[in-house]
Design a protein around this motif. Sequence first.
Motif, PDB file in Angstrom:
ATOM      1  N   MET A   6       1.293  -1.112  -0.181  1.00 25.47           N
ATOM      2  CA  MET A   6       0.076   0.356   0.024  1.00 25.47           C
ATOM      3  C   MET A   6       1.118   1.743   0.677  1.00 25.47           C
ATOM      4  SD  MET A   6      -3.697   0.347  -0.171  1.00 25.47           S
ATOM      5  CE  MET A   6      -3.944  -0.876   0.901  1.00 25.47           C
ATOM      6  N   CYS A   7       1.895   1.423   0.585  1.00 19.27           N
ATOM      7  CA  CYS A   7       2.863   2.803   1.284  1.00 19.27           C
ATOM      8  C   CYS A   7       3.499   2.732  -0.529  1.00 19.27           C
ATOM      9  CB  CYS A   7       3.689   2.512   2.222  1.00 19.27           C
ATOM     10  SG  CYS A   7       4.651   3.743   2.591  1.00 19.27           S
ATOM     11  N   GLU A   8       4.100   1.924  -1.442  1.00 20.58           N
ATOM     12  CA  GLU A   8       4.634   2.058  -2.784  1.00 20.58           C
ATOM     13  C   GLU A   8       3.363   2.738  -3.270  1.00 20.58           C
ATOM     14  OE1 GLU A   8       7.355  -1.204  -5.780  1.00 20.58           O
ATOM     15  OE2 GLU A   8       6.533  -1.310  -3.860  1.00 20.58           O
ATOM     16  N   LYS A  10       0.856   4.053  -2.791  1.00 13.62           N
ATOM     17  CA  LYS A  10       0.759   5.473  -2.689  1.00 13.62           C
ATOM     18  C   LYS A  10       1.890   6.381  -3.467  1.00 13.62           C
ATOM     19  CE  LYS A  10      -1.287   5.358   1.770  1.00 13.62           C
ATOM     20  NZ  LYS A  10      -1.334   5.583   3.026  1.00 13.62           N
ATOM     21  N   THR A  11       2.810   6.072  -3.467  1.00  9.06           N
ATOM     22  CA  THR A  11       4.272   6.619  -3.378  1.00  9.06           C
ATOM     23  C   THR A  11       4.074   6.642  -5.396  1.00  9.06           C
ATOM     24  OG1 THR A  11       5.894   5.432  -3.082  1.00  9.06           O
ATOM     25  CG2 THR A  11       4.551   7.041  -1.476  1.00  9.06           C
ATOM     26  N   LEU A  13       1.746   6.484  -7.487  1.00  7.95           N
ATOM     27  CA  LEU A  13       0.335   5.401  -8.128  1.00  7.95           C
ATOM     28  C   LEU A  13       0.255   6.154  -9.545  1.00  7.95           C
ATOM     29  CD1 LEU A  13      -2.384   4.499  -8.112  1.00  7.95           C
ATOM     30  CD2 LEU A  13      -2.750   7.059  -7.443  1.00  7.95           C
ATOM     31  N   LYS A  30      -2.017  -5.808   1.587  1.00  2.00           N
ATOM     32  CA  LYS A  30      -2.164  -4.240   3.057  1.00  2.00           C
ATOM     33  C   LYS A  30      -1.131  -6.065   3.733  1.00  2.00           C
ATOM     34  CE  LYS A  30      -4.390  -1.814   5.587  1.00  2.00           C
ATOM     35  NZ  LYS A  30      -5.575  -1.182   5.605  1.00  2.00           N
TER      36      LYS A  30
END
Length: 77
Positions: A6-8, A10-11, A13, A30
């Motif tokens: 998820m974090c990757e 977000k950055t 997209l 997640k």
Amino acid sequence: MLKVNMCEAKTQLSKLVERVLAGESVIIAKFGMPVVRLVPTSIEHRQRRPGLFEGKIRMAPDFDQTREEISSGFERE
């Protein structure tokens, strides 16, 4: 198939969307568990055809005239 957390996602997209549009499958996870898959939209955009409502809409002859009681509400006293 590409799997990202998820974090990757977000950055990255924009890049992930480009890959999906190029035909690659992208899964977002997640806590290591797959939760969503990015897919291209299936909505097709059709060309607009002008004149579709020609003859079906009527404008009143006084359409662009403002009644006195309305315009007086916008004036200072």
